[in-house]
Each structure stands twice: as structure tokens, then as C-alpha cells.
Design a protein around this motif. Sequence first.
Motif, PDB file in Angstrom:
ATOM      1  N   SER A 187       0.868  -1.176   0.000  1.00 59.22           N
ATOM      2  CA  SER A 187       0.000   0.000   0.000  1.00 59.22           C
ATOM      3  C   SER A 187       0.904   1.225   0.000  1.00 59.22           C
ATOM      4  O   SER A 187       1.754   1.377   0.884  1.00 59.22           O
ATOM      5  N   VAL A 188       0.744   2.096  -0.988  1.00 60.40           N
ATOM      6  CA  VAL A 188       1.718   3.151  -1.240  1.00 60.40           C
ATOM      7  C   VAL A 188       0.987   4.458  -1.556  1.00 60.40           C
ATOM      8  O   VAL A 188      -0.093   4.430  -2.151  1.00 60.40           O
ATOM      9  N   PRO A 189       1.552   5.608  -1.139  1.00 60.42           N
ATOM     10  CA  PRO A 189       0.911   6.875  -1.512  1.00 60.42           C
ATOM     11  C   PRO A 189       0.692   6.942  -3.021  1.00 60.42           C
ATOM     12  O   PRO A 189       1.584   6.576  -3.804  1.00 60.42           O
ATOM     13  N   ALA A 190      -0.497   7.383  -3.425  1.00 66.92           N
ATOM     14  CA  ALA A 190      -0.881   7.355  -4.834  1.00 66.92           C
ATOM     15  C   ALA A 190       0.140   8.059  -5.724  1.00 66.92           C
ATOM     16  O   ALA A 190       0.435   7.595  -6.830  1.00 66.92           O
ATOM     17  N   ASP A 191       0.695   9.157  -5.231  1.00 63.34           N
ATOM     18  CA  ASP A 191       1.616   9.921  -6.090  1.00 63.34           C
ATOM     19  C   ASP A 191       2.997   9.266  -6.210  1.00 63.34           C
ATOM     20  O   ASP A 191       3.828   9.703  -6.990  1.00 63.34           O
ATOM     21  N   LYS A 192       3.231   8.209  -5.430  1.00 65.13           N
ATOM     22  CA  LYS A 192       4.503   7.487  -5.523  1.00 65.13           C
ATOM     23  C   LYS A 192       4.317   6.109  -6.199  1.00 65.13           C
ATOM     24  O   LYS A 192       5.288   5.379  -6.387  1.00 65.13           O
ATOM     25  N   ALA A 193       3.063   5.793  -6.518  1.00 57.71           N
ATOM     26  CA  ALA A 193       2.771   4.446  -7.024  1.00 57.71           C
ATOM     27  C   ALA A 193       3.462   4.188  -8.367  1.00 57.71           C
ATOM     28  O   ALA A 193       3.999   3.101  -8.599  1.00 57.71           O
ATOM     29  N   GLY A 194       3.451   5.176  -9.246  1.00 58.99           N
ATOM     30  CA  GLY A 194       4.059   5.001 -10.567  1.00 58.99           C
ATOM     31  C   GLY A 194       5.544   4.705 -10.463  1.00 58.99           C
ATOM     32  O   GLY A 194       6.063   3.813 -11.146  1.00 58.99           O
ATOM     33  N   MET A 215       7.143   3.406  -7.941  1.00 51.01           N
ATOM     34  CA  MET A 215       7.375   2.073  -7.378  1.00 51.01           C
ATOM     35  C   MET A 215       7.068   0.981  -8.406  1.00 51.01           C
ATOM     36  O   MET A 215       7.795  -0.017  -8.516  1.00 51.01           O
ATOM     37  N   TRP A 216       6.010   1.170  -9.163  1.00 45.90           N
ATOM     38  CA  TRP A 216       5.646   0.244 -10.253  1.00 45.90           C
ATOM     39  C   TRP A 216       6.824   0.107 -11.227  1.00 45.90           C
ATOM     40  O   TRP A 216       7.219  -1.005 -11.591  1.00 45.90           O
ATOM     41  N   ASP A 217       7.395   1.256 -11.601  1.00 52.62           N
ATOM     42  CA  ASP A 217       8.523   1.247 -12.546  1.00 52.62           C
ATOM     43  C   ASP A 217       9.731   0.523 -11.943  1.00 52.62           C
ATOM     44  O   ASP A 217      10.437  -0.214 -12.639  1.00 52.62           O
ATOM     45  N   THR A 218       9.956   0.746 -10.651  1.00 54.79           N
ATOM     46  CA  THR A 218      11.080   0.100  -9.972  1.00 54.79           C
ATOM     47  C   THR A 218      10.949  -1.422 -10.042  1.00 54.79           C
ATOM     48  O   THR A 218      11.889  -2.128 -10.389  1.00 54.79           O
ATOM     49  N   PHE A 219       9.774  -1.915  -9.711  1.00 55.28           N
ATOM     50  CA  PHE A 219       9.576  -3.373  -9.745  1.00 55.28           C
ATOM     51  C   PHE A 219       9.712  -3.914 -11.172  1.00 55.28           C
ATOM     52  O   PHE A 219      10.335  -4.940 -11.403  1.00 55.28           O
ATOM     53  N   LEU A 220       9.112  -3.195 -12.112  1.00 55.20           N
ATOM     54  CA  LEU A 220       9.129  -3.695 -13.495  1.00 55.20           C
ATOM     55  C   LEU A 220      10.527  -3.658 -14.111  1.00 55.20           C
ATOM     56  O   LEU A 220      10.802  -4.369 -15.079  1.00 55.20           O
ATOM     57  N   ALA A 221      11.406  -2.841 -13.535  1.00 63.44           N
ATOM     58  CA  ALA A 221      12.779  -2.783 -14.051  1.00 63.44           C
ATOM     59  C   ALA A 221      13.531  -4.077 -13.768  1.00 63.44           C
ATOM     60  O   ALA A 221      14.546  -4.366 -14.406  1.00 63.44           O
ATOM     61  N   ALA A 222      13.027  -4.867 -12.811  1.00 61.40           N
ATOM     62  CA  ALA A 222      13.673  -6.143 -12.485  1.00 61.40           C
ATOM     63  C   ALA A 222      13.368  -7.175 -13.576  1.00 61.40           C
ATOM     64  O   ALA A 222      12.230  -7.270 -14.043  1.00 61.40           O
ATOM     65  N   SER A 223      14.375  -7.953 -13.939  1.00 61.59           N
ATOM     66  CA  SER A 223      14.191  -8.933 -15.014  1.00 61.59           C
ATOM     67  C   SER A 223      13.217 -10.034 -14.611  1.00 61.59           C
ATOM     68  O   SER A 223      12.625 -10.692 -15.459  1.00 61.59           O
ATOM     69  N   GLU A 224      13.031 -10.236 -13.300  1.00 55.31           N
ATOM     70  CA  GLU A 224      12.132 -11.301 -12.832  1.00 55.31           C
ATOM     71  C   GLU A 224      10.660 -10.888 -12.873  1.00 55.31           C
ATOM     72  O   GLU A 224       9.784 -11.712 -12.620  1.00 55.31           O
ATOM     73  N   VAL A 225      10.391  -9.597 -13.125  1.00 55.00           N
ATOM     74  CA  VAL A 225       9.029  -9.079 -12.935  1.00 55.00           C
ATOM     75  C   VAL A 225       8.372  -8.702 -14.269  1.00 55.00           C
ATOM     76  O   VAL A 225       8.984  -8.050 -15.105  1.00 55.00           O
ATOM     77  N   GLU A 226       7.122  -9.147 -14.432  1.00 51.62           N
ATOM     78  CA  GLU A 226       6.293  -8.744 -15.567  1.00 51.62           C
ATOM     79  C   GLU A 226       4.957  -8.236 -15.021  1.00 51.62           C
ATOM     80  O   GLU A 226       4.508  -8.687 -13.960  1.00 51.62           O
ATOM     81  N   PRO A 227       4.308  -7.310 -15.733  1.00 54.29           N
ATOM     82  CA  PRO A 227       2.976  -6.869 -15.301  1.00 54.29           C
ATOM     83  C   PRO A 227       1.937  -7.936 -15.619  1.00 54.29           C
ATOM     84  O   PRO A 227       2.002  -8.573 -16.669  1.00 54.29           O
ATOM     85  N   ILE A 228       1.006  -8.137 -14.701  1.00 58.54           N
ATOM     86  CA  ILE A 228       0.001  -9.194 -14.843  1.00 58.54           C
ATOM     87  C   ILE A 228      -1.391  -8.581 -14.686  1.00 58.54           C
ATOM     88  O   ILE A 228      -1.639  -7.806 -13.762  1.00 58.54           O
TER      89      ILE A 228
END
Lengths: 124, 378
Positions: B211-218, B220-233
Motif C-alpha cells: 500500500s503506497v501513496p498514490a503519487d509514488k505508485a508510478g 514504485m511500479w517502474d522500480t519493480f518492473l525494471a527487475a528482469s524477474e518481474v512482468e505486469p500481470i
Amino acid sequence: MSMHFTKDHEWISVEGDVGTIGITDYAQEQLGDVVFVELPEVGKTVAIGEEAGVVESVKAASEIYAPVSGEVVEVNQALADEPAKVNEAPEGAGWFVKIKLSDTSQLDALMDADAYKAYVASVS
Amino acid sequence: MTDDTSSSDLLKTPLHDRHVALDGRMVPFAGYAMPVQYARGIIAEHKWTRENAGLFDVSHMGQAWLVGSDFAATAAALETLVPGDIAGLKPGAIRYTQFLTDEGGIIDDLMVTRPADPALDGRLFLIVNASRKDVDYAHMRARLPGTVTLEPIEDRALMALQGPKAEGVMARHCGAAVDLAFMAACDATLDGIPCHISRSGYTGEDGFEISVPADKAGAMWDTFLAASEVEPIGLGARDTLRLEAGLCLYGHDIDETTSPVEAALTWSIGKRRRAEGGFPGYERIRRELADGPSRRRVGVRPDGRAPAREGTEIAVGDATVGKITSGGFGPSVGGPVAMGYIETAHAAVDTEVVLTVRGRAEAARVAAMPFVPHRYKR
């Protein structure tokens, strides 16, 4: 050989009086991963617009409608084991049924490739 | 064909632009425009989550605080609405429970967290279903004592990172989260962003909900997706994952007609609560616990390849004995899987049943759930 298209996103490719029927690339794209295909019995007669099979994606089942009237003379048994062929080659190896047309003039009411392309552009 | 038109009055999550940029196929869901899948498709997304780590936007779900004078008071107030043992929650622990009608039907299922931070004593953090949040909030406001207030949280996004590689990804950004066990939560900073992280999810896999402040969500989303193990589902794979995991979807597998006992959620009713009652519908639940319910939720495995969808009738011999409530193709199972309600006399695993799929009788059998073993971090 001529290729014709319906507004329900089926195609039919006709040689002599036998038409091969499948769904278009646009249709498979909209459906997503195909996981099951239900095909009619060989020998069944279908009228225009009648159900000629069912294609199931992960999310939902969709009917395939006969673009023309006729008798089912062959079904694509390979789809029973490899339904994903519909996604990989919808207008080739992923065909569904072959129908012996009862009235080839019914093809006149269908779209040609250019008309279908324009139709897809208008609905997508 | 599916209808993908998203109307302009749909709500958007703080991650909406990310989904559009990723070519997410946006569909209406519970009043929100949500991605049902991205370019790779539901099967690939599902398998990716089981083998790697999937990132889900679940910001449409309702997040809220329940605020009272102290933990005991707030927990006691919530216990008048749910059968879960809330008073027994340790700091930082999460409970799955249900809001119940006076007749014992399920108004919604929810997650309740007691914050680990002593400064938040008196607060419980709730996560409820998107489709039910208005109903839940009205229900709580009508029933809770005046000393306990509901504070819906509108300025936070929620995302889930799920799968066997989620822990490794999280370890690079937030060491505190990695120390959590399943169904525990903490407040932490992730790359400098303050957030609330729980070791939970709804896929059957290990993972986290953040659960993350709305204005920081993007960011954090980008941070996770930058990992090679992570794909959006998308939501499509979320549904197949939870179905294989044997988890209920509100409005399908549970609703105001089903009780937690019928729904095979008895495990979520605490021992003390079973003995003491003090929650809506206790009479029905006490009776069903003592005598057994007349029907129960079970897994169903079709013998053939045809998926059995929601609404499919289940028969034994000539008698209709139940109905499928969720069903489709399980990508990890590699075939059709379903769940539904069946008369208790026919609910034993391996009972042979018949499903009527498009007028055709398809052989199937009652199956143990989950269809894919849970891999929670115990």
C-alpha cells in the motif's frame, strides 16, 4: 480460390463447392489464448448464421457461425489437442470446419479482404 | 467477441497511464478501467507469476482504517460484524474474515491487519473488494458504535508482487519486508517511499501486497518492473491463479446467500468465536458447524477438455445436485478446473458427477483444492 469474411469475424476460403472456415486474426487477437474448440459432427447440415462450433478462450466461450449453408464434410481434429493453433495460425492451420456449400451464391453477401479490413478498422 | 470499450465515467487507478503505456487491454471492472491482460496474454502471464514474479495493480480494492480508542475497543467493535478472531491478532498480524448478514450470508470477504507500530494502537487496517466497498462502508457505518470510526483511504494505491521470485526482488529494495512471514505486515520504506507491506496475496504463491501513496505508485511500479524477474500481470491471470489456488471470488463463489461454513471457510472462524458467537448469523453458523451444511463448496475437475463455466449445472444420475460458481482453464494444471456448490451427500473427493456444458453431458469429478499447491512463506 477465393476468401470471404463475415461481420462476426469468420473467414471462408472456397475451392470448388467446399469452403474451409475459421476465425480471423483479428478475432483470435480479441479472444486471447484459445484453450478449447468444440466442433460439429461430420455430416451435420448447417444454415447460414447457425452455430458451427464453439471456441473457448481462457475467459469465455464464443460461438462460430456458419457463413454459408451446407454440410459439414470435415473438421480440424488437430484442434482437439492443440487449440492454440487458432492463435498461432488462425487463417491457416487453425481452421475449424469444411462445409460443402449448398448455394455458392451466398458468398456474394460476404466481404472480400479489403472490405473486411475496412470493417475491422471501423469497429476497433 | 469481448467488449473492450471502456466508458469515460470509469474510475482510473493511479497506475492507469502505466497500463495504457504497456498496451494493457483495459476493461470495465467494478467501476474501474482495469487491465485484463497485457500483450503476452493470460496464459503467459499466469505461468510467469507461478515461475517468476508478477506485478498486479489492485488499487481498485478498498483500503480503510477502523479507528477506536485502543486495540481492544476497535477489535471488539469489528468482531460484532465478522466471525474472525480479531481480538487475538498480534501486532503486525493479518486475518482473513467476512462481513456477515444477520442470516449468516457473506456481505464481503476482507483482510484485517493490526498495525505493528504501537503508535497506531486502536487502528485496524482493512482491505475489501472493489465491487463491495460502498456496501461494506455503509454496513460498517450503520452498525459500528459511535466511538469507532471508519476512515476510507482514498490517497493510496495498492499493488501485489506475487511469485517465487518476489522475495528476491523485494530483498533488493526493502529488507524489512523479506523478514515477514505469511499473513504478517509492517510499515517500511521502499527506496525511500513510506509504505505498508504485507506478506499476502491471492494467487497461492508467496508474495507481497504494498500500500503506497498514490503519487509514488508510478515510481514504485517502474522500480519493480525494471527487475528482469518481474512482468505486469492483468486481472485475467489473477482470476486463473486464484481459481487454481482454490480461493473464492466475491459475487461468484461467495455472496449473501452463502455462509462461511458452506463456502469451506470454516478455518477462518476462530475457535473462541465458534464457542461464543456474538456476530451476525451466528445461529446459522453454529447449526451448520454442528450438523454440517446442506451444501458445500468443492473443487470440480472435468475429465475432458471442455471448460465448465460459472452457472454450469452439476448432476449425479438424473438429479441436479449443484452448480459451478467459477470455472475455466487452469494454465498451470493444463486443463479445465472449476469450483462450485454441491449437496453435501455428493461432496466427497472423487465423487463422479456430470456437468451439462452447452447441452452436452460431460463427465467430471469432485476434486480436492487447491488445484495447485499453495507456496506461502510459513
